[in-house]
Design a protein around this motif. Structure first.
Motif, PDB file in Angstrom:
ATOM      1  N   UNK A   6      40.493  38.943  31.414  1.00  0.00           N
ATOM      2  CA  UNK A   6      39.181  39.490  31.061  1.00  0.00           C
ATOM      3  C   UNK A   6      38.541  40.166  32.261  1.00  0.00           C
ATOM      4  N   UNK A   7      37.684  41.118  31.980  1.00  0.00           N
ATOM      5  CA  UNK A   7      36.797  41.652  33.020  1.00  0.00           C
ATOM      6  C   UNK A   7      35.634  40.673  33.141  1.00  0.00           C
ATOM      7  N   UNK A   8      34.824  40.804  34.164  1.00  0.00           N
ATOM      8  CA  UNK A   8      33.657  39.933  34.314  1.00  0.00           C
ATOM      9  C   UNK A   8      32.696  40.141  33.151  1.00  0.00           C
ATOM     10  N   UNK A   9      32.613  41.363  32.636  1.00  0.00           N
ATOM     11  CA  UNK A   9      31.731  41.645  31.498  1.00  0.00           C
ATOM     12  C   UNK A   9      32.239  40.951  30.230  1.00  0.00           C
ATOM     13  N   UNK A  10      33.554  40.944  30.022  1.00  0.00           N
ATOM     14  CA  UNK A  10      34.129  40.265  28.858  1.00  0.00           C
ATOM     15  C   UNK A  10      33.964  38.751  28.984  1.00  0.00           C
ATOM     16  N   UNK A  11      34.155  38.229  30.198  1.00  0.00           N
ATOM     17  CA  UNK A  11      33.938  36.796  30.433  1.00  0.00           C
ATOM     18  C   UNK A  11      32.513  36.429  30.067  1.00  0.00           C
ATOM     19  N   UNK A  12      31.557  37.202  30.563  1.00  0.00           N
ATOM     20  CA  UNK A  12      30.143  36.954  30.297  1.00  0.00           C
ATOM     21  C   UNK A  12      29.869  36.956  28.794  1.00  0.00           C
ATOM     22  N   UNK A  85      29.729  28.458  40.270  1.00  0.00           N
ATOM     23  CA  UNK A  85      31.120  28.778  40.561  1.00  0.00           C
ATOM     24  C   UNK A  85      31.122  30.029  41.431  1.00  0.00           C
ATOM     25  N   UNK A  86      31.656  29.932  42.669  1.00  0.00           N
ATOM     26  CA  UNK A  86      31.685  31.095  43.551  1.00  0.00           C
ATOM     27  C   UNK A  86      32.735  32.098  43.069  1.00  0.00           C
ATOM     28  N   UNK A  87      32.364  33.385  43.042  1.00  0.00           N
ATOM     29  CA  UNK A  87      33.265  34.439  42.591  1.00  0.00           C
ATOM     30  C   UNK A  87      33.393  35.508  43.670  1.00  0.00           C
ATOM     31  N   UNK A  88      34.556  36.120  43.724  1.00  0.00           N
ATOM     32  CA  UNK A  88      34.810  37.251  44.615  1.00  0.00           C
ATOM     33  C   UNK A  88      35.307  38.418  43.779  1.00  0.00           C
ATOM     34  N   UNK A  89      35.393  39.563  44.381  1.00  0.00           N
ATOM     35  CA  UNK A  89      35.919  40.731  43.673  1.00  0.00           C
ATOM     36  C   UNK A  89      37.378  40.529  43.280  1.00  0.00           C
ATOM     37  N   UNK A  90      38.074  39.616  43.945  1.00  0.00           N
ATOM     38  CA  UNK A  90      39.486  39.357  43.663  1.00  0.00           C
ATOM     39  C   UNK A  90      39.695  38.241  42.630  1.00  0.00           C
ATOM     40  N   UNK A  91      38.623  37.634  42.141  1.00  0.00           N
ATOM     41  CA  UNK A  91      38.750  36.546  41.167  1.00  0.00           C
ATOM     42  C   UNK A  91      39.376  37.047  39.873  1.00  0.00           C
ATOM     43  N   UNK A  92      40.147  36.168  39.232  1.00  0.00           N
ATOM     44  CA  UNK A  92      40.783  36.484  37.955  1.00  0.00           C
ATOM     45  C   UNK A  92      40.145  35.651  36.858  1.00  0.00           C
ATOM     46  N   UNK A  93      39.957  36.258  35.671  1.00  0.00           N
ATOM     47  CA  UNK A  93      39.341  35.594  34.534  1.00  0.00           C
ATOM     48  C   UNK A  93      40.308  35.678  33.357  1.00  0.00           C
ATOM     49  N   UNK A  94      40.641  34.512  32.792  1.00  0.00           N
ATOM     50  CA  UNK A  94      41.586  34.464  31.684  1.00  0.00           C
ATOM     51  C   UNK A  94      40.990  33.672  30.531  1.00  0.00           C
ATOM     52  N   UNK A  95      41.444  33.974  29.324  1.00  0.00           N
ATOM     53  CA  UNK A  95      41.012  33.237  28.133  1.00  0.00           C
ATOM     54  C   UNK A  95      42.195  33.161  27.178  1.00  0.00           C
ATOM     55  N   UNK A  96      42.459  31.969  26.647  1.00  0.00           N
ATOM     56  CA  UNK A  96      43.585  31.799  25.726  1.00  0.00           C
ATOM     57  C   UNK A  96      43.136  31.473  24.306  1.00  0.00           C
ATOM     58  N   UNK A  97      41.848  31.683  24.024  1.00  0.00           N
ATOM     59  CA  UNK A  97      41.321  31.376  22.705  1.00  0.00           C
ATOM     60  C   UNK A  97      40.639  30.026  22.647  1.00  0.00           C
ATOM     61  N   UNK A  98      40.933  29.158  23.609  1.00  0.00           N
ATOM     62  CA  UNK A  98      40.345  27.813  23.634  1.00  0.00           C
ATOM     63  C   UNK A  98      39.693  27.466  24.960  1.00  0.00           C
ATOM     64  N   UNK A  99      40.152  28.088  26.036  1.00  0.00           N
ATOM     65  CA  UNK A  99      39.599  27.767  27.344  1.00  0.00           C
ATOM     66  C   UNK A  99      39.635  28.987  28.251  1.00  0.00           C
ATOM     67  N   UNK A 100      38.687  28.980  29.198  1.00  0.00           N
ATOM     68  CA  UNK A 100      38.623  30.005  30.220  1.00  0.00           C
ATOM     69  C   UNK A 100      39.262  29.451  31.477  1.00  0.00           C
ATOM     70  N   UNK A 101      39.957  30.302  32.212  1.00  0.00           N
ATOM     71  CA  UNK A 101      40.543  29.924  33.485  1.00  0.00           C
ATOM     72  C   UNK A 101      40.055  30.936  34.511  1.00  0.00           C
ATOM     73  N   UNK A 102      39.313  30.460  35.512  1.00  0.00           N
ATOM     74  CA  UNK A 102      38.789  31.319  36.570  1.00  0.00           C
ATOM     75  C   UNK A 102      39.523  30.960  37.848  1.00  0.00           C
ATOM     76  N   UNK A 103      40.241  31.909  38.410  1.00  0.00           N
ATOM     77  CA  UNK A 103      40.998  31.687  39.631  1.00  0.00           C
ATOM     78  C   UNK A 103      40.313  32.441  40.753  1.00  0.00           C
ATOM     79  N   UNK A 104      39.906  31.697  41.784  1.00  0.00           N
ATOM     80  CA  UNK A 104      39.217  32.285  42.927  1.00  0.00           C
ATOM     81  C   UNK A 104      40.024  32.023  44.189  1.00  0.00           C
ATOM     82  N   UNK A 105      39.558  32.559  45.313  1.00  0.00           N
ATOM     83  CA  UNK A 105      40.224  32.311  46.591  1.00  0.00           C
ATOM     84  C   UNK A 105      40.173  30.832  46.967  1.00  0.00           C
TER      85      UNK A 105
END
Length: 115
Positions: A6-12, A85-105
């Motif tokens: 997801x983009x940050x806008x889609x996550x939001x 949750x601290x975010x950077x420009x390199x953070x990744x946002x994922x969604x599998x239909x049931x949960x969000x996964x945010x990967x940061x540095x």
């Protein structure tokens, strides 16, 4: 629904659909693991353009709501009615239909609905 990045806008947009629901946030940073249970009431963001050091995140996702942290010391109420949750420009946002996964540095955050 299949797994998608997801983009940050889609996550939001998708995360705001969980306002008013009980969520669980699992934080895994190096050897530290916490579990947060909260009633999500609102989502906000902060940007830190004038950082004093590199440890301070560029952006912060703020999950607002009453809740508690479960750690090795047991359950404790959230110090404020929010969790950041601290975010950077390199953070990744994922969604599998049931949960969000945010990967940061710094670590990984898994956000899911509580049943």
């Amino acid at each position: 629904m299949e797994h998608q990045f997801l983009s940050i806008e889609q996550l939001d947009q998708q995360l705001k659909q969980w306002n008013g629901k009980h969520i669980k946030i699992e934080k895994i940073e190096l050897t530290d693991k916490d579990e947060i249970h909260m009633n999500l009431t609102d989502i906000a963001y902060e940007s830190h353009t004038r950082r004093l050091d590199q440890y301070e995140a560029m952006h912060t996702l703020i999950l607002n709501g009453e809740g508690e942290i479960e750690s090795s010391q047991g359950y404790q109420p959230l110090p404020d009615a929010s969790y950041e949750i601290p975010l950077e420009d390199t953070s990744l946002y994922e969604f599998d239909g049931e949960q969000f996964l945010l990967t940061t540095d710094r670590g990984v955050y898994r956000i899911s609905l509580e049943s």
